[in-house]
Design a protein around this motif. Structure first.
Motif, short mmCIF file in Angstrom:
data_model
loop_
_atom_site.label_atom_id
_atom_site.label_comp_id
_atom_site.label_asym_id
_atom_site.label_seq_id
_atom_site.Cartn_x
_atom_site.Cartn_y
_atom_site.Cartn_z
N LEU A 229 58.48 30.65 12.43
CA LEU A 229 57.77 31.90 12.18
C LEU A 229 57.10 32.47 13.45
O LEU A 229 56.02 33.07 13.38
N ALA A 230 57.78 32.32 14.58
CA ALA A 230 57.18 32.75 15.86
C ALA A 230 56.74 34.21 15.83
O ALA A 230 55.71 34.58 16.39
N GLY A 231 57.52 35.06 15.14
CA GLY A 231 57.21 36.48 15.11
C GLY A 231 55.99 36.82 14.27
O GLY A 231 55.43 37.90 14.40
N LEU A 232 55.58 35.90 13.40
CA LEU A 232 54.41 36.18 12.55
C LEU A 232 53.10 35.72 13.19
O LEU A 232 52.02 36.04 12.70
N ARG A 233 53.19 34.90 14.26
CA ARG A 233 52.04 34.56 15.09
C ARG A 233 50.91 33.83 14.36
O ARG A 233 49.82 34.37 14.17
N ILE A 234 51.18 32.61 13.92
CA ILE A 234 50.16 31.83 13.20
C ILE A 234 49.98 30.46 13.87
O ILE A 234 50.96 29.75 14.10
N GLY A 235 48.75 30.10 14.14
CA GLY A 235 48.47 28.79 14.71
C GLY A 235 47.28 28.17 14.00
O GLY A 235 46.61 28.82 13.20
N TYR A 236 47.05 26.89 14.27
CA TYR A 236 45.84 26.27 13.72
C TYR A 236 45.42 25.08 14.56
O TYR A 236 46.18 24.57 15.38
N GLY A 237 44.16 24.71 14.35
CA GLY A 237 43.63 23.55 15.05
C GLY A 237 42.94 22.63 14.07
O GLY A 237 42.45 23.08 13.02
N ILE A 238 42.92 21.34 14.38
CA ILE A 238 42.23 20.36 13.56
C ILE A 238 41.14 19.77 14.46
O ILE A 238 41.44 19.36 15.60
#
Ligand SMILES: *Cc1c(COP(=O)(O)O)cnc(C)c1O
Length: 368
Positions: A229-238
């Motif tokens: 989903l690179a084009g939707l631009r979602i990341g997260y951190g723990i």
């Protein structure tokens, strides 16, 4: 207006982020139609997005008139469940994990601070640190691209706020051992940011369990690679709840769109797609590594990611990447990664067909 007088003085020294070349630009440059160009330059998933994610995104479009829930609450819950953590340990953000790196930098860095970066690695750590006026201290990796944990610890000074680590490392593909990560976390009084953008492809375990032991550790993840989903631009951190609270304060409100959030939640449990993606990558690594070793004198490094690093000596990475580009295959010339030298290229694992074309083009490069 003397605009430069208004500009923060440290902005001048920020290197531009160099993305993989796009199919559109390449098509215009070399005069080959876009559908005949293969892009293996940004570690994207060649299978396309997860079908479940596309369905969820389409459905979500109907509610686009409404703001999403604050702080991507539903996505945080889904990620937390997936990892057996509490949602209070998850910071989900957009655009991409880049935004997590930016928010963290914004929260802790200012002029006079330092960050430690082990090169060659992902270039956005440097850009982000410099954006907030901090000075990067670069520690070069060994010949085989392993880090030297003691050299990293020794580079931490009074003003060091963050150590950036990447495992599996982009662009070299190798991982950092648990022993080294523990050693660094234990012996540095600053944040240790561990970028696990490629961990889903790795046969080695994630370091998430170390979060229970070290409150200075932050692990970064993304939906851009295995989830397609690179084009939707979602990341997260723990990370610790305390850090999540502060990042939520300073990050942009609603940074993940409702469409992206829905797609990400669906992608998390599309196990069939995830398994298919991993299988394609593992088979492709073998195909490319064997193919290149059997047909060229180039050295392919072992990898835990969805890409391979190749040393193309005695040629330069520029010569080889241009040869491929002129034949409609975009790969990565690693010259723009600080500390990579002039002979390193990075190739994303493609489909069997795409990999075949790469091997063929690299094989006939010998005749140039
Ligand atoms: C691709 C990548 C990221 C994150 O990308 P986003 O699309 O911003 O989530 C982060 N770190 C590394 C090492 C990467 O290769």
């Amino acid at each position: 207006l003397d605009y430069k007088k208004l500009l923060n003085s440290h902005v001048e020294s920020i290197p531009p982020y160099v993305p993989g070349k796009s199919i559109q630009v390449t098509s215009a440059e070399i005069g080959i139609p876009p559908e005949n160009i293969i892009k293996l330059a940004s570690n994207e998933n060649p299978l396309g997005p997860s079908p479940a994610a596309i369905d969820a995104a389409k459905k979500s479009l109907a509610n686009s008139n409404m703001y999403p829930l604050a702080d991507a609450e539903n996505l945080r819950k889904a990620i937390a469940e997936n990892l057996s953590f509490s949602p209070e340990n998850i910071f989900a953000t957009g655009p991409g994990m880049d935004s997590l790196i930016d928010s963290l930098s914004k929260a802790v860095l200012s002029s006079g601070d330092e960050v430690v970066i082990s090169t060659p690695t992902f270039s956005f750590y440097e850009i982000s640190a410099k954006t907030y006026g901090a000075t990067p201290v670069f520690v070069q990796r060994k010949e085989n691209f392993d880090i030297d944990p003691d050299e990293i610890i020794n580079s931490v000074g009074e003003n060091t706020k963050i150590i950036f680590l990447c495992s599996p490392n982009n662009p070299t593909g190798n991982s950092i051992s648990e022993k080294d990560i523990r050693h660094i976390c234990k012996n540095s009084n600053c944040i240790v940011f561990l970028d696990e953008a490629y961990i889903e492809f790795s046969t080695k375990p994630s370091m998430v369990h170390l979060l229970k032991e070290f409150d200075n550790l932050i692990i970064g993840r993304t939906f851009s690679k295995v989830y397609g989903l690179a084009g939707l631009r979602i990341g997260y951190g723990i990370m610790s709840r305390e850090i999540v609270k502060d990042l939520l304060k300073i990050s942009l409100p609603f940074s993940i769109s409702s469409v992206s959030e829905s797609a990400a939640i669906a992608a998390l449990s599309d196990f069939e797609y995830i398994e298919k993606s991993k299988k394609l990558v593992h088979e492709g690594i073998k195909q490319l590594t064997d193919g290149i070793h059997n047909n060229t004198k180039f050295k392919v490094y072992p990898t835990d990611g969805n890409f391979i690093a190749v040393n193309v000596y005695p040629y330069t990475s520029k010569q080889v990447s241009e040869h491929l580009l002129n034949n409609g295959v975009i790969i990565r010339n690693c010259e723009s990664f600080r500390g990579s030298g002039r002979n390193l290229i990075r190739i994303t694992i493609g489909t069997e067909e795409m990999n075949k074309k790469v091997i063929k083009l690299l094989s006939n490069f010998k005749q140039f």
